[in-house]
Scaffold this motif. Sequence first.
Motif, PDB file in Angstrom:
ATOM      1  N   LEU A   4     -95.125  12.136 115.011  1.00 20.17           N
ATOM      2  CA  LEU A   4     -96.555  12.117 114.735  1.00 20.17           C
ATOM      3  C   LEU A   4     -97.226  11.136 115.676  1.00 20.17           C
ATOM      4  O   LEU A   4     -96.691  10.052 115.960  1.00 20.17           O
ATOM      5  N   ALA A   5     -98.401  11.466 116.156  1.00 19.51           N
ATOM      6  CA  ALA A   5     -99.085  10.679 117.180  1.00 19.51           C
ATOM      7  C   ALA A   5     -99.342   9.226 116.770  1.00 19.51           C
ATOM      8  O   ALA A   5     -99.152   8.320 117.557  1.00 19.51           O
ATOM      9  N   ASP A   6     -99.782   8.977 115.542  1.00 16.90           N
ATOM     10  CA  ASP A   6    -100.147   7.625 115.117  1.00 16.90           C
ATOM     11  C   ASP A   6     -99.070   6.951 114.273  1.00 16.90           C
ATOM     12  O   ASP A   6     -99.356   6.000 113.554  1.00 16.90           O
ATOM     13  N   CYS A   7     -97.864   7.418 114.356  1.00  9.13           N
ATOM     14  CA  CYS A   7     -96.772   6.865 113.561  1.00  9.13           C
ATOM     15  C   CYS A   7     -96.203   5.630 114.262  1.00  9.13           C
ATOM     16  O   CYS A   7     -95.741   5.702 115.398  1.00  9.13           O
ATOM     17  N   ALA A   8     -96.236   4.468 113.582  1.00 10.90           N
ATOM     18  CA  ALA A   8     -95.788   3.214 114.192  1.00 10.90           C
ATOM     19  C   ALA A   8     -94.265   3.084 114.220  1.00 10.90           C
ATOM     20  O   ALA A   8     -93.718   2.394 115.065  1.00 10.90           O
ATOM     21  N   ILE A   9     -93.600   3.737 113.281  1.00 10.55           N
ATOM     22  CA  ILE A   9     -92.144   3.699 113.229  1.00 10.55           C
ATOM     23  C   ILE A   9     -91.646   5.126 113.006  1.00 10.55           C
ATOM     24  O   ILE A   9     -92.123   5.822 112.118  1.00 10.55           O
ATOM     25  N   ALA A  10     -90.701   5.552 113.824  1.00 13.10           N
ATOM     26  CA  ALA A  10     -90.131   6.897 113.680  1.00 13.10           C
ATOM     27  C   ALA A  10     -88.639   6.837 113.970  1.00 13.10           C
ATOM     28  O   ALA A  10     -88.194   6.069 114.819  1.00 13.10           O
ATOM     29  N   TYR A  11     -87.890   7.650 113.256  1.00  8.63           N
ATOM     30  CA  TYR A  11     -86.440   7.717 113.426  1.00  8.63           C
ATOM     31  C   TYR A  11     -86.044   9.106 113.899  1.00  8.63           C
ATOM     32  O   TYR A  11     -86.554  10.099 113.403  1.00  8.63           O
ATOM     33  N   ASP A  39     -93.356   0.535 117.259  1.00  7.40           N
ATOM     34  CA  ASP A  39     -94.503  -0.029 117.960  1.00  7.40           C
ATOM     35  C   ASP A  39     -94.291  -1.535 118.128  1.00  7.40           C
ATOM     36  O   ASP A  39     -93.904  -2.229 117.190  1.00  7.40           O
ATOM     37  N   ASP A  40     -94.532  -2.052 119.320  1.00 10.28           N
ATOM     38  CA  ASP A  40     -94.315  -3.483 119.609  1.00 10.28           C
ATOM     39  C   ASP A  40     -95.098  -4.414 118.685  1.00 10.28           C
ATOM     40  O   ASP A  40     -94.683  -5.540 118.438  1.00 10.28           O
ATOM     41  N   GLY A  41     -96.215  -3.947 118.163  1.00  8.63           N
ATOM     42  CA  GLY A  41     -97.041  -4.785 117.284  1.00  8.63           C
ATOM     43  C   GLY A  41     -96.411  -5.059 115.930  1.00  8.63           C
ATOM     44  O   GLY A  41     -96.890  -5.907 115.181  1.00  8.63           O
ATOM     45  N   ASP A  54     -91.791  -6.881 110.960  1.00  8.97           N
ATOM     46  CA  ASP A  54     -92.668  -7.632 110.059  1.00  8.97           C
ATOM     47  C   ASP A  54     -93.227  -6.652 109.029  1.00  8.97           C
ATOM     48  O   ASP A  54     -94.186  -5.924 109.302  1.00  8.97           O
ATOM     49  N   ALA A  55     -92.626  -6.617 107.849  1.00  2.00           N
ATOM     50  CA  ALA A  55     -93.006  -5.652 106.814  1.00  2.00           C
ATOM     51  C   ALA A  55     -94.461  -5.810 106.383  1.00  2.00           C
ATOM     52  O   ALA A  55     -95.102  -4.840 105.993  1.00  2.00           O
ATOM     53  N   SER A  56     -95.012  -7.025 106.456  1.00  3.80           N
ATOM     54  CA  SER A  56     -96.410  -7.211 106.055  1.00  3.80           C
ATOM     55  C   SER A  56     -97.367  -6.495 107.011  1.00  3.80           C
ATOM     56  O   SER A  56     -98.454  -6.093 106.621  1.00  3.80           O
ATOM     57  N   LYS A  57     -96.966  -6.317 108.259  1.00  5.28           N
ATOM     58  CA  LYS A  57     -97.796  -5.572 109.216  1.00  5.28           C
ATOM     59  C   LYS A  57     -97.618  -4.062 109.056  1.00  5.28           C
ATOM     60  O   LYS A  57     -98.538  -3.302 109.279  1.00  5.28           O
ATOM     61  N   VAL A  58     -96.429  -3.644 108.658  1.00  7.15           N
ATOM     62  CA  VAL A  58     -96.142  -2.217 108.505  1.00  7.15           C
ATOM     63  C   VAL A  58     -96.818  -1.660 107.260  1.00  7.15           C
ATOM     64  O   VAL A  58     -97.239  -0.517 107.233  1.00  7.15           O
ATOM     65  N   ASP A  59     -96.943  -2.465 106.192  1.00  8.66           N
ATOM     66  CA  ASP A  59     -97.485  -2.040 104.902  1.00  8.66           C
ATOM     67  C   ASP A  59     -96.693  -0.836 104.389  1.00  8.66           C
ATOM     68  O   ASP A  59     -97.217   0.264 104.257  1.00  8.66           O
ATOM     69  N   PRO A  60     -95.400  -1.047 104.090  1.00 11.11           N
ATOM     70  CA  PRO A  60     -94.538   0.071 103.713  1.00 11.11           C
ATOM     71  C   PRO A  60     -94.897   0.702 102.377  1.00 11.11           C
ATOM     72  O   PRO A  60     -95.487   0.061 101.510  1.00 11.11           O
TER      73      PRO A  60
END
Length: 82
Positions: A4-11, A39-41, A54-60
Amino acid sequence: MPRLADCAIAYGCECWQIHELGEVPQSLILGRMRRMYLDDGFAATDEKGRLRVDASKVDPLGRLGPDQYLVGGDILRLERPK
């Protein structure tokens, strides 16, 4: 890896095993992770040189049960569609 285009983490996984569960048509799918996009961020290197997310940035978001989800540390209950 397609994602997906805006997906910050993908497996990128390959199917390892599929287990059919009980009478209800449900399956447990086990896979092997072969690739990962992060994503580097959302990551940093710790004092030992290891990559940390950093899970707080990912908002899982996590699914706890049929109608319960874990969002930002809070349990959210959503009524299932009928």
